[in-house]
Design a protein around this motif. Structure first.
Motif: not given
Length: 656
Positions: A123-148
């Protein structure tokens, strides 16, 4: 002519046709009812059967200081989730994700297998960590915006602001008090499922709605004044090796709180790293004996009731006065003092005699009028009301001790509010922290105005007391260290013993030192209270708390562009007189050993530890020695009557 069998055949055919027609009408009616009249309800039921709704964190409104500087904001961050049935190779996905999520492959794989469908990965990941997961392009893994929630000034005003949890509901401070006002509407994430309950491809089937933002708060706090108060309070606590400290800065005319500081403090961005004591707002939750600061309200009440006049003199008994089986002492021996001098030199004996003339009923009525014994209703959670016994339960020496602030407890916000009533001409104001509530479009939803609770003294009495309090800061008074260059200051020192939790009696060494006052004298802009808990260098408010008052006032007045008063002398450099200590029990007279009475407390001040030990040996005293170097403080004071069974202590500090 139709025969009978043929006739019955036709009847049966018509009956069958009628029944069939009736059945068709029923089917059509039911279809109309379900597809037209019940359409909306059934569509919702159908959606629930093939959708999974995951609630998202609502966004909170911002909190600003009175100048518009942000104190608490909500920022959007990525939260990562997995729909486990859409992960083609779960062990391989776990191996790739685990290092980026700060966990092990086995732990993450177990977490994924335990979930039938949806699971939060972070939950509420740093942008750098989120981008590294996006780069994996895994089916079944997604993101949603939440406020912190984020506090850009770290520790500044931490105890006032409070903090939020993961929900993110407010847990302390303004965040908790105004939680329903700040908190927006909850958003949601929808995942699609097929008829067998299996998730549809998340790239096509997942949708959602972000939470809407709540209202914004504008506080009465000034970030710069708050910083000044916190900086000087920390300096006072650390310099005097104290346990904790409190500072409050108010506008006496309005009740607006410009600063509320606590030490030790904490960072609300990582509040979970601190123990509970550091998170407590001592200014509203901790009550303590106010000591000699209470003499302000005693004198104000006595003047208001016209039982004393400013020029009245009282016999101060040369420093020792017996009341109800107890002996009250003054640090310095005075034969006679007038009312301004009783405040200036902080005479307990003089205060006790003023209290005796005022009487218990009028004193109790006056103290409750100033707000003691009840909460101030400041807009923060967790406020306590202090302790003031009902007047019917005052016995013996109580009237005398309460007159100089012993046997009663108050909070810092109570004392600051009560002194503000003297500063503003006699009106007790409701202290408050939230100035206005503004929605996301900038429209003012609610505006809070200053509120007068009641008049406690007349303007004439207030002016008279204010001028008397100026003498406390003048040369020879107990509060000379509170002087502010270029301004006339009115104030009062306070020193009070603390109750020992083990013995349930007063501690021999633990004190609360304080100074409260307002500046400038004629048109006060600020009421400032500084409280230092358990200082080790000196127990006196004039030594420990008054310098912090002076530093806060000097910097705050400069920042607020309050012009210096013409013809005001520079800050007094002479050290303050010591305040009178609390009363000590009456002791029996004793004999003497080598000319030293066993029933009289010697004067140890300035002696070395070896010299003190010699006197102890001759007099038969059981003295507790604290520190090393030269004696600077002792209990009881010199000349007090004691016995060999009484607790006696002497404190030493290294010689300069």
């Amino acid at each position: 002519m139709i025969d009978k069998p043929e006739k019955w055949a036709r009847v049966r055919m018509r009956l069958a046709a009628a029944l069939f027609g009736l059945f068709c009408l029923l089917v059509l009616g039911r279809s109309f009812y379900l597809q037209v009249l019940q359409k909306d309800r059934l569509v919702k039921i159908a959606e629930k059967q093939h959708q999974r709704v995951v609630p998202l964190t609502p966004s909170r409104g911002a909190i600003y200081d009175r100048t518009g500087a942000p104190l608490a904001v909500s920022i959007e961050m990525d939260s990562c989730y997995a729909e486990t049935r859409n992960l083609e190779n779960l062990p391989d996905a776990a191996a790739k994700l685990a290092p980026l999520l700060g966990t092990t492959k086995d732990q993450l794989e177990a977490k994924l297998k335990a979930s039938k469908n949806f699971v939060w990965l972070a939950r509420r990941m740093p942008p750098e960590a989120a981008q590294k997961i996006r780069d994996l392009d895994l089916d079944g893994v997604g993101f949603v915006k939440e406020s912190k929630r984020f506090y850009p000034n770290s520790e500044v005003a931490a105890h006032v602001l409070g903090f939020t949890g993961m929900d993110p509901g407010g847990l302390e401070g303004v965040e908790k008090k105004y939680d329903s006002t700040i908190l927006g509407n909850t958003g949601f994430l929808v995942t699609e499922r097929d008829a067998l309950g299996r998730d549809v491809d998340q790239k096509k089937g997942t949708e959602g709605k972000s939470g809407t933002k709540g209202n914004n708060l504008y506080l009465t706090l000034d970030k710069n004044v708050q910083y000044i108060a916190e900086k000087e309070l920390a300096k006072a606590v650390e310099t005097n090796q104290a346990r904790a400290g409190i500072a409050v800065v108010m506008e006496p005319d309005t009740g607006r709180i410009l600063a509320m500081a606590n030490y030790p403090t904490f960072n609300p961005n990582s509040y979970f790293k601190y123990q509970g004591g550091a998170l407590r707002n001592r200014a509203i939750s901790d009550s303590f004996e106010p000591g000699s600061t209470f003499k302000i309200f005693l004198v104000a009440s006595a003047l208001e009731n016209r039982v004393i006049g400013p020029r009245d003199y009282f016999n101060c008994e040369n420093g020792s006065y017996n009341v109800g089986g107890r002996t009250i002492h003054d640090t310095h021996r005075y034969a006679s003092l007038n009312v301004p001098q009783i405040l200036k030199y902080s005479s307990n004996i003089g205060a006790a005699k003023i209290g005796s003339r005022l009487g218990p009923e009028r004193l109790y009525q006056a103290l409750t009028g100033f707000g003691f014994g009840d909460r101030t209703d400041v807009d923060l959670p967790g406020e306590t009301g202090g302790y003031l016994r009902q007047q019917s339960k005052w016995y013996g020496v109580d009237l005398a001790t309460i007159s100089f602030g012993q046997g009663v407890s108050a909070t810092a916000i109570q004392i600051a509010t009560a002194v503000s009533a003297v500063a503003n001409g006699g009106n007790l104001m409701r202290p408050y922290l939230v100035e206005k509530v503004v929605d996301d479009t900038g429209q003012v939803v609610k505006e809070i105005a200053p509120q007068v609770k009641r008049r406690v003294i007349s303007p004439e009495t207030a002016r008279t007391v204010a001028r008397m309090l100026e003498g406390v800061v003048d040369e020879g008074g107990t509060g000379t260290n509170a002087a502010v260059e270029g301004y006339r200051v009115a104030g009062k020192t306070g020193t009070a013993q603390k109750v020992d939790a083990a013995t349930h009696g007063y501690s021999a060494s633990k004190r609360t030192a304080s100074f409260v006052g307002f500046v400038p004298l004629e048109k006060p802009r600020l009421t400032i209270l500084v409280v230092v808990d358990e200082p080790k260098t000196s127990p006196y408010g004039g030594v420990v708390a008054a310098p912090a008052f002076s530093a806060i006032a000097q910097q705050a007045l400069c920042y607020l562009k309050v012009p210096p008063e013409k013809g005001i002398r520079k800050k007094v450099q002479q050290g303050p007189r010591e305040e009178a200590p609390p009363p000590q029990p009456v002791m029996e007279e004793g004999g003497s050993v080598d000319g030293v009475e066993t029933g009289t407390m010697p004067n140890f001040r300035g002696m070395s530890m070896r010299q003190v030990l010699r006197v102890m040996e001759k007099s038969g005293l059981n003295v507790k020695l604290q520190g090393s170097g030269r004696a600077v403080e002792q209990h009881p004071p010199p000349g007090s009557r004691i016995s060999t069974q009484d607790q006696v202590w002497v404190r030493f500090v290294p010689s300069a």
